[in-house]
Design a protein around this motif. Structure first.
Motif, mmCIF file in Angstrom:
data_model
loop_
_atom_site.group_PDB
_atom_site.id
_atom_site.type_symbol
_atom_site.label_atom_id
_atom_site.label_comp_id
_atom_site.label_asym_id
_atom_site.label_seq_id
_atom_site.Cartn_x
_atom_site.Cartn_y
_atom_site.Cartn_z
ATOM 1 N N UNK A 94 -68.296 -24.889 -33.769
ATOM 2 C CA UNK A 94 -66.946 -25.431 -33.926
ATOM 3 C C UNK A 94 -66.716 -26.474 -32.834
ATOM 4 N N UNK A 95 -66.671 -27.736 -33.227
ATOM 5 C CA UNK A 95 -66.388 -28.815 -32.289
ATOM 6 C C UNK A 95 -64.887 -29.096 -32.273
ATOM 7 N N UNK A 96 -64.485 -30.005 -31.389
ATOM 8 C CA UNK A 96 -63.070 -30.374 -31.325
ATOM 9 C C UNK A 96 -62.621 -31.034 -32.623
ATOM 10 N N UNK A 97 -63.500 -31.817 -33.243
ATOM 11 C CA UNK A 97 -63.151 -32.457 -34.504
ATOM 12 C C UNK A 97 -62.982 -31.435 -35.623
ATOM 13 N N UNK A 98 -63.842 -30.408 -35.645
ATOM 14 C CA UNK A 98 -63.698 -29.338 -36.642
ATOM 15 C C UNK A 98 -62.405 -28.565 -36.419
ATOM 16 N N UNK A 99 -62.100 -28.267 -35.161
ATOM 17 C CA UNK A 99 -60.854 -27.557 -34.864
ATOM 18 C C UNK A 99 -59.639 -28.385 -35.247
ATOM 19 N N UNK A 100 -59.712 -29.700 -35.040
ATOM 20 C CA UNK A 100 -58.604 -30.565 -35.447
ATOM 21 C C UNK A 100 -58.451 -30.573 -36.971
ATOM 22 N N UNK A 101 -59.555 -30.568 -37.698
ATOM 23 C CA UNK A 101 -59.475 -30.511 -39.160
ATOM 24 C C UNK A 101 -58.799 -29.218 -39.608
ATOM 25 N N UNK A 102 -59.140 -28.099 -38.978
ATOM 26 C CA UNK A 102 -58.497 -26.831 -39.321
ATOM 27 C C UNK A 102 -57.009 -26.867 -39.006
ATOM 28 N N UNK A 103 -56.647 -27.496 -37.893
ATOM 29 C CA UNK A 103 -55.233 -27.603 -37.538
ATOM 30 C C UNK A 103 -54.485 -28.463 -38.553
ATOM 31 N N UNK A 136 -62.710 -26.180 -45.708
ATOM 32 C CA UNK A 136 -63.956 -25.535 -46.128
ATOM 33 C C UNK A 136 -65.157 -26.419 -45.841
ATOM 34 N N UNK A 137 -65.023 -27.707 -46.091
ATOM 35 C CA UNK A 137 -66.120 -28.629 -45.822
ATOM 36 C C UNK A 137 -66.428 -28.681 -44.326
ATOM 37 N N UNK A 138 -65.398 -28.656 -43.496
ATOM 38 C CA UNK A 138 -65.612 -28.691 -42.047
ATOM 39 C C UNK A 138 -66.360 -27.450 -41.573
ATOM 40 N N UNK A 139 -66.024 -26.282 -42.132
ATOM 41 C CA UNK A 139 -66.723 -25.055 -41.743
ATOM 42 C C UNK A 139 -68.166 -25.065 -42.232
ATOM 43 N N UNK A 140 -68.417 -25.649 -43.381
ATOM 44 C CA UNK A 140 -69.796 -25.735 -43.871
ATOM 45 C C UNK A 140 -70.628 -26.669 -42.989
ATOM 46 N N UNK A 141 -70.029 -27.775 -42.565
ATOM 47 C CA UNK A 141 -70.746 -28.679 -41.655
ATOM 48 C C UNK A 141 -71.001 -27.984 -40.321
ATOM 49 N N UNK A 142 -70.020 -27.212 -39.851
ATOM 50 C CA UNK A 142 -70.206 -26.463 -38.603
ATOM 51 C C UNK A 142 -71.330 -25.444 -38.748
ATOM 52 N N UNK A 143 -71.445 -24.836 -39.926
ATOM 53 C CA UNK A 143 -72.530 -23.870 -40.146
ATOM 54 C C UNK A 143 -73.889 -24.549 -40.106
ATOM 55 N N UNK A 144 -73.988 -25.759 -40.631
ATOM 56 C CA UNK A 144 -75.261 -26.480 -40.620
ATOM 57 C C UNK A 144 -75.721 -26.812 -39.207
ATOM 58 N N UNK A 145 -74.773 -27.040 -38.307
ATOM 59 C CA UNK A 145 -75.143 -27.393 -36.933
ATOM 60 C C UNK A 145 -75.734 -26.218 -36.168
ATOM 61 N N UNK A 146 -75.686 -25.014 -36.727
ATOM 62 C CA UNK A 146 -76.208 -23.830 -36.046
ATOM 63 C C UNK A 146 -77.689 -23.612 -36.309
ATOM 64 N N UNK A 147 -78.347 -24.557 -36.994
ATOM 65 C CA UNK A 147 -79.748 -24.355 -37.370
ATOM 66 C C UNK A 147 -80.638 -24.129 -36.153
ATOM 67 N N UNK A 148 -80.350 -24.796 -35.038
ATOM 68 C CA UNK A 148 -81.169 -24.644 -33.835
ATOM 69 C C UNK A 148 -80.404 -24.034 -32.681
ATOM 70 N N UNK A 149 -79.266 -23.448 -32.970
ATOM 71 C CA UNK A 149 -78.467 -22.833 -31.911
ATOM 72 C C UNK A 149 -79.110 -21.530 -31.448
ATOM 73 N N UNK A 150 -79.047 -21.275 -30.157
ATOM 74 C CA UNK A 150 -79.602 -20.050 -29.588
ATOM 75 C C UNK A 150 -78.584 -18.917 -29.574
#
Length: 449
Positions: free
Chosen positions: A303-312, A358-372
């Motif tokens: 969840x980036x600041x841009x994703x959080x702003x989209x949710x807001x 929903x689209x913002x959360x899906x993009x956020x999920x994709x960014x977790x591919x290499x997250x530890x």
């Protein structure tokens, strides 16, 4: 009580309900029989006519109105009816499909009035007016970004037509080096050595390669296109900056969910994150988001600041309209939409949706591919079992549940909860294995570490 066409009597729940069929130039309004000598009326969509419609509904004793969310045509009637003190039930068009053979504007508004009166319509989620204003500005800004991208493509096309390959050498033509070179070309510079000298020292390609890419066939028509595309791109950048200032002003007017007297010092920003990236907002969004939400959503991995702003902008900080987290995930179309017939599941695919949240959360999920993080491990395990599309949906669903929990409880994100859940799952698995072993006449013996 009213008898339907199938002969079934349904009890009225909303006795003061009306139905409106919304169009581009006129609206049809139906009130319950007996409220007026002419229970169905047609009004133009001019502001004066819509106010006359609201006054007529108040005169008929109407307290609630149902209308379909048709394009953007419903917005003016919705606002005028709310100003008149009438509760508006905005429903999804898919939920009020008309029965076959009864399709007309008059029949539509009467059908809406009847469905709303017997309680068969469910209002769509719509945040308060301040969040709606923020949502309009955010969506407008997204359209400005798209328009600016179109002119960047025009610049690429003009450079290609002149056989200038600089946009293939630089990773971003709208960066510092790319803009300096294009402005020099528009100003009349043709010497490739002088143009190559404007590249930043961090450009990875060699100076010889840059010089070769700037040797081309400068034609007047393509130079004219390049000049206009550059001017249009600059103009949209100015519009985005102006829109950002208005968004910043509106966000500062939103109520704070953090007590200023109890709020601790804000964490110092990361020096690496100080540099503004392409198309980012022109103001620091993190502190404002923390103040409005009451929690730091950016602490959630992905969840980036841009994703959080989209949710807001799309939902707002208040999720009390959703009775539980399952309803929130269903509204986001992040859970299976089971279709059953004859005891057989025909389909369990998730619904298609155009929701930006929903689209913002899906993009956020994709960014977790290499997250530890634990969420990154969850995404990779789901991808190995189900494939990438289903893994993205499952991880976005988990992110939605976490966001709902943080916003409704006010608690901060704590990843140690995942460790506790893993321990509980291991205990349940061990208990199940011991029970199976006992049933088969065996006894499990733990191995000494």
């Amino acid at each position: 009580m009213r008898q339907s066409s199938a002969g079934i009597s349904l009890e009225y729940i909303e006795h003061n309900a009306a139905g409106i069929d919304v169009g581009a130039t006129e609206v049809y309004v139906a009130v319950p029989p007996g409220r007026d000598a002419e229970p169905v009326r047609r009004f133009k969509t001019f502001t004066g006519d819509l106010r006359a419609m609201a006054a007529w509904l108040v005169q008929c004793g109407i307290t609630t109105v149902a209308m379909e969310s048709t394009g953007v045509y419903w917005i003016p009637p919705h606002q005028i009816l709310e100003e008149a003190g009438i509760r508006v039930c905005l429903v999804n068009s898919k939920h009020v499909k008309h029965v076959p053979g009864r399709k007309s504007d008059v029949q539509d508004c009467q059908w809406l009035q009847y469905l709303h009166a017997v309680g068969l319509l469910k209002a769509s989620f719509r945040p308060d007016s301040q969040i709606c204003a923020l949502r309009s500005l955010s969506r407008h800004r997204a359209s400005l970004v798209d328009s600016a991208a179109v002119h960047v493509q025009h610049m690429h096309k003009a450079l290609t037509q002149m056989n200038l390959q600089i946009h293939h050498i630089l990773s971003d033509i709208t960066g510092l080096s790319g803009m300096a070179i294009i402005e020099a070309i528009v100003a009349g510079e043709r010497d490739p050595h002088q143009l190559a000298a404007k590249c930043h020292q961090n450009v990875r390609s060699s100076r010889e390669t840059v010089i070769k890419s700037l040797v081309g066939n400068y034609r007047s028509e393509h130079l004219f296109t390049l000049k206009q595309s550059l001017t249009a791109y600059r103009h949209y950048q100015e519009l985005m900056a102006e829109c950002d200032r208005e968004i910043d002003r509106l966000m500062r007017s939103l109520n704070s969910r953090i007590d200023p007297t109890q709020q601790g010092p804000m964490p110092s920003p990361d020096p690496k994150a100080q540099k503004r990236r392409k198309n980012q907002f022109h103001f620091q969004m993190g502190p404002e988001l923390n103040r409005i939400f009451g929690v730091d959503l950016t602490a959630i991995p992905g969840i980036s600041a841009l994703t959080a702003h989209t949710l807001l902008a799309e939902i707002g900080p208040d999720l009390s309209r959703f009775p539980n987290v399952a309803a929130f995930a269903s509204w986001l179309a992040l859970c299976p939409a089971n279709k059953k017939s004859g005891g057989k599941v025909l389909s369990s695919k998730t619904r298609q949706t155009s929701s930006r949240a929903s689209r913002a959360l899906r993009i956020a999920a994709q960014t977790l591919a290499r997250s530890r993080s634990r969420l990154g491990s969850f995404y990779r395990s789901m991808r190995a079992r189900l494939g990438s599309p289903q893994a993205i949906t499952a991880t976005a669903h988990k992110l939605a549940r976490i966001v709902y929990h943080l916003l409704t409880t006010g608690q901060s994100y704590d990843e140690s909860v995942f460790l506790m859940e893993d321990q509980k799952q291991a205990q349940r698995h061990e208990k199940r294995l011991r029970k199976q072993a006992k049933t088969l006449g065996f006894q499990l013996v733990p191995i000494a570490a």
